[in-house]
Design a protein around this motif. Structure first.
Motif, PDB file in Angstrom:
ATOM      1  N   MET A 224      63.852 -90.444 112.193  1.00 14.06           N
ATOM      2  CA  MET A 224      64.476 -91.494 110.978  1.00 14.06           C
ATOM      3  C   MET A 224      65.069 -91.201 109.676  1.00 14.06           C
ATOM      4  SD  MET A 224      61.496 -94.154 109.261  1.00 14.06           S
ATOM      5  CE  MET A 224      60.593 -94.135 110.798  1.00 14.06           C
ATOM      6  N   ASP A 225      66.001 -91.499 109.666  1.00 17.35           N
ATOM      7  CA  ASP A 225      66.174 -90.751 108.006  1.00 17.35           C
ATOM      8  C   ASP A 225      67.438 -91.938 107.344  1.00 17.35           C
ATOM      9  OD1 ASP A 225      66.707 -88.756 105.979  1.00 17.35           O
ATOM     10  OD2 ASP A 225      66.530 -87.540 107.432  1.00 17.35           O
ATOM     11  N   ILE A 226      67.483 -91.744 106.484  1.00 19.61           N
ATOM     12  CA  ILE A 226      68.683 -92.157 105.131  1.00 19.61           C
ATOM     13  C   ILE A 226      69.779 -91.724 106.202  1.00 19.61           C
ATOM     14  CG2 ILE A 226      67.467 -92.905 103.387  1.00 19.61           C
ATOM     15  CD1 ILE A 226      68.495 -90.461 102.175  1.00 19.61           C
ATOM     16  N   PRO A 227      71.374 -92.907 106.092  1.00 17.64           N
ATOM     17  CA  PRO A 227      72.493 -92.161 106.402  1.00 17.64           C
ATOM     18  C   PRO A 227      72.823 -90.457 105.586  1.00 17.64           C
ATOM     19  CG  PRO A 227      72.824 -94.225 105.418  1.00 17.64           C
ATOM     20  CD  PRO A 227      71.341 -93.540 104.712  1.00 17.64           C
ATOM     21  N   ARG A 228      73.266 -89.490 106.359  1.00 18.53           N
ATOM     22  CA  ARG A 228      73.435 -87.909 105.982  1.00 18.53           C
ATOM     23  C   ARG A 228      73.889 -87.699 104.594  1.00 18.53           C
ATOM     24  NH1 ARG A 228      76.374 -83.560 108.439  1.00 18.53           N
ATOM     25  NH2 ARG A 228      75.915 -81.631 107.992  1.00 18.53           N
ATOM     26  N   ILE A 229      75.491 -88.880 104.242  1.00 21.84           N
ATOM     27  CA  ILE A 229      76.181 -88.316 103.512  1.00 21.84           C
ATOM     28  C   ILE A 229      74.756 -88.499 101.855  1.00 21.84           C
ATOM     29  CG2 ILE A 229      76.702 -90.712 102.864  1.00 21.84           C
ATOM     30  CD1 ILE A 229      78.871 -88.432 102.340  1.00 21.84           C
ATOM     31  N   PHE A 230      74.167 -89.266 101.892  1.00 25.71           N
ATOM     32  CA  PHE A 230      72.964 -88.847 100.429  1.00 25.71           C
ATOM     33  C   PHE A 230      72.435 -87.493 100.913  1.00 25.71           C
ATOM     34  CE2 PHE A 230      73.776 -93.599 101.535  1.00 25.71           C
ATOM     35  CZ  PHE A 230      74.806 -93.993 100.330  1.00 25.71           C
ATOM     36  N   ASN A 231      71.531 -87.364 102.076  1.00 27.75           N
ATOM     37  CA  ASN A 231      71.024 -85.875 101.787  1.00 27.75           C
ATOM     38  C   ASN A 231      71.905 -85.005 101.687  1.00 27.75           C
ATOM     39  OD1 ASN A 231      67.970 -86.919 102.727  1.00 27.75           O
ATOM     40  ND2 ASN A 231      68.927 -87.099 104.674  1.00 27.75           N
ATOM     41  N   ILE A 232      73.220 -85.042 101.844  1.00 28.19           N
ATOM     42  CA  ILE A 232      73.901 -83.866 101.142  1.00 28.19           C
ATOM     43  C   ILE A 232      74.398 -83.908  99.198  1.00 28.19           C
ATOM     44  CG2 ILE A 232      76.707 -82.989 101.156  1.00 28.19           C
ATOM     45  CD1 ILE A 232      76.339 -84.280 104.015  1.00 28.19           C
ATOM     46  N   THR A 233      75.051 -85.570  99.454  1.00 29.25           N
ATOM     47  CA  THR A 233      75.395 -85.296  97.852  1.00 29.25           C
ATOM     48  C   THR A 233      74.604 -85.513  97.115  1.00 29.25           C
ATOM     49  OG1 THR A 233      75.442 -87.619  97.391  1.00 29.25           O
ATOM     50  CG2 THR A 233      77.685 -86.888  98.009  1.00 29.25           C
ATOM     51  N   GLU A 234      73.167 -86.148  97.218  1.00 28.26           N
ATOM     52  CA  GLU A 234      72.164 -85.693  96.063  1.00 28.26           C
ATOM     53  C   GLU A 234      71.015 -84.739  96.611  1.00 28.26           C
ATOM     54  OE1 GLU A 234      70.069 -89.777  95.023  1.00 28.26           O
ATOM     55  OE2 GLU A 234      72.480 -90.466  95.716  1.00 28.26           O
ATOM     56  N   SER A 235      71.006 -83.868  97.408  1.00 28.30           N
ATOM     57  CA  SER A 235      70.295 -82.841  97.873  1.00 28.30           C
ATOM     58  C   SER A 235      69.872 -82.000  96.365  1.00 28.30           C
ATOM     59  CB  SER A 235      70.928 -81.809  98.745  1.00 28.30           C
ATOM     60  OG  SER A 235      71.844 -80.864  98.012  1.00 28.30           O
ATOM     61  N   ALA A 236      70.408 -80.910  95.528  1.00 27.23           N
ATOM     62  CA  ALA A 236      70.184 -81.189  94.374  1.00 27.23           C
ATOM     63  C   ALA A 236      69.299 -81.818  93.628  1.00 27.23           C
ATOM     64  CB  ALA A 236      71.262 -80.055  93.638  1.00 27.23           C
TER      65      ALA A 236
END
Ligand code: SAH
Length: 248
Positions: free
Chosen positions: A1-13
């Motif tokens: 279960m996770d949120i769309p990967r794009i957010f984990n990329i753009t907001e990783s920092a």
């Protein structure tokens, strides 16, 4: 279960996944007159900055629930870093329908009201975990300036003008739901820059490290267009704030 990967990329920092700055969260904590031992529930807790800093600065105890595995992991690390891991707990999971076992003094959803199907549903959900007389916190966008056209609203990444209210309308809507607005802290454009512009450097560095990733094209497109889109639309038209509510 996770949120769309794009957010984990753009907001990783990001430590804060909304237009609030550390100063705004500190202002909010002071405005709420938080006492040591105050129990806080945070649905959509992101990387945990609100709970962790409030535990450090005001002695609150609490639980955060978030569907991003990455952000939840970062929240746990942050709690250790700030020396508050014994006071705050982070759960990786869907917060839709989440009700705490023990009633809390403050129940929050800061920038994730889709969890309850909108503001009204999220207030109802939070109220199920709240002690009588407790505070509900809702973080939500509003129109700083009403978009003149539907295209401008879409430029702000809203589905339509009607998706958001103006600030007076939003405040009135809480009243219609049977709540007093007892405090509010509003984001400003510098805070929006911290939220949005911080994604650009993250995207650029991610692209350099992941040129062959299946999302590289999408990230490249966003990096190229986002500064202009953001400056033209979101920065001018979209407001954001956290509103503290008490049942009438
Ligand atoms: N309140 C945090 C995060 C806001 S961003 C902060 O102020 O920094 C929205 C958050 O909601 C993201 O962390 C995302 O992972 C989370 N989220 C999205 N859908 C969710 C769901 N169904 N249940 C729990 N968390 C969710």
């Amino acid at each position: 279960m996770d949120i769309p990967r794009i957010f984990n990329i753009t907001e990783s920092a990001h430590r804060i996944h909304n237009p609030f700055t550390p100063e705004k969260f500190a202002t909010l904590g002071a405005a709420l007159r938080l006492e040591p031992g105050t129990r806080v529930l945070d649905l959509g807790s992101g990387s945990g900055e609100m709970l962790c800093t409030w535990a450090r600065d005001y002695g609150v105890i609490g639980t955060g629930v978030d569907m991003s595995k990455l952000f939840t992991g970062q929240a746990k690390l942050r709690a250790e870093e700030l020396g508050v891991a014994d006071r705050v707990k982070f759960i990786h999971g869907d917060a839709a329908g989440y009700v705490s076992d023990e009633k809390v003094d403050v129940a929050a959803c800061v920038g994730a009201t889709w969890i309850g199907g909108g503001v009204a549903g999220t207030i109802e959900l939070l109220a199920r975990s709240l002690r009588t007389g407790g505070l509900i916190l809702i973080g939500e966008p509003y129109w700083r300036q009403l978009p003149p056209t539907e295209d401008v609203a879409k430029g702000c990444l809203a589905t339509s003008i009607s998706e958001f209210l103006t600030l007076p309308e939003l405040l009135a809507s809480f009243g219609h739901l049977g709540y007093d607005v007892v405090e509010m802290v509003l984001a400003d454009q510098d805070g929006w820059d911290r939220y949005e512009a911080a994604k650009w450097l993250t995207m650029r560095r991610w692209l350099e490290a992941n040129p062959d990733d299946e999302l590289a094209k999408e990230v490249r497109t966003q990096l190229t267009s986002e500064p202009g889109r953001y400056a033209t639309y979101t920065r001018e038209y979209t407001g954001w704030g956290v509103f503290a509510l008490m049942k009438r």
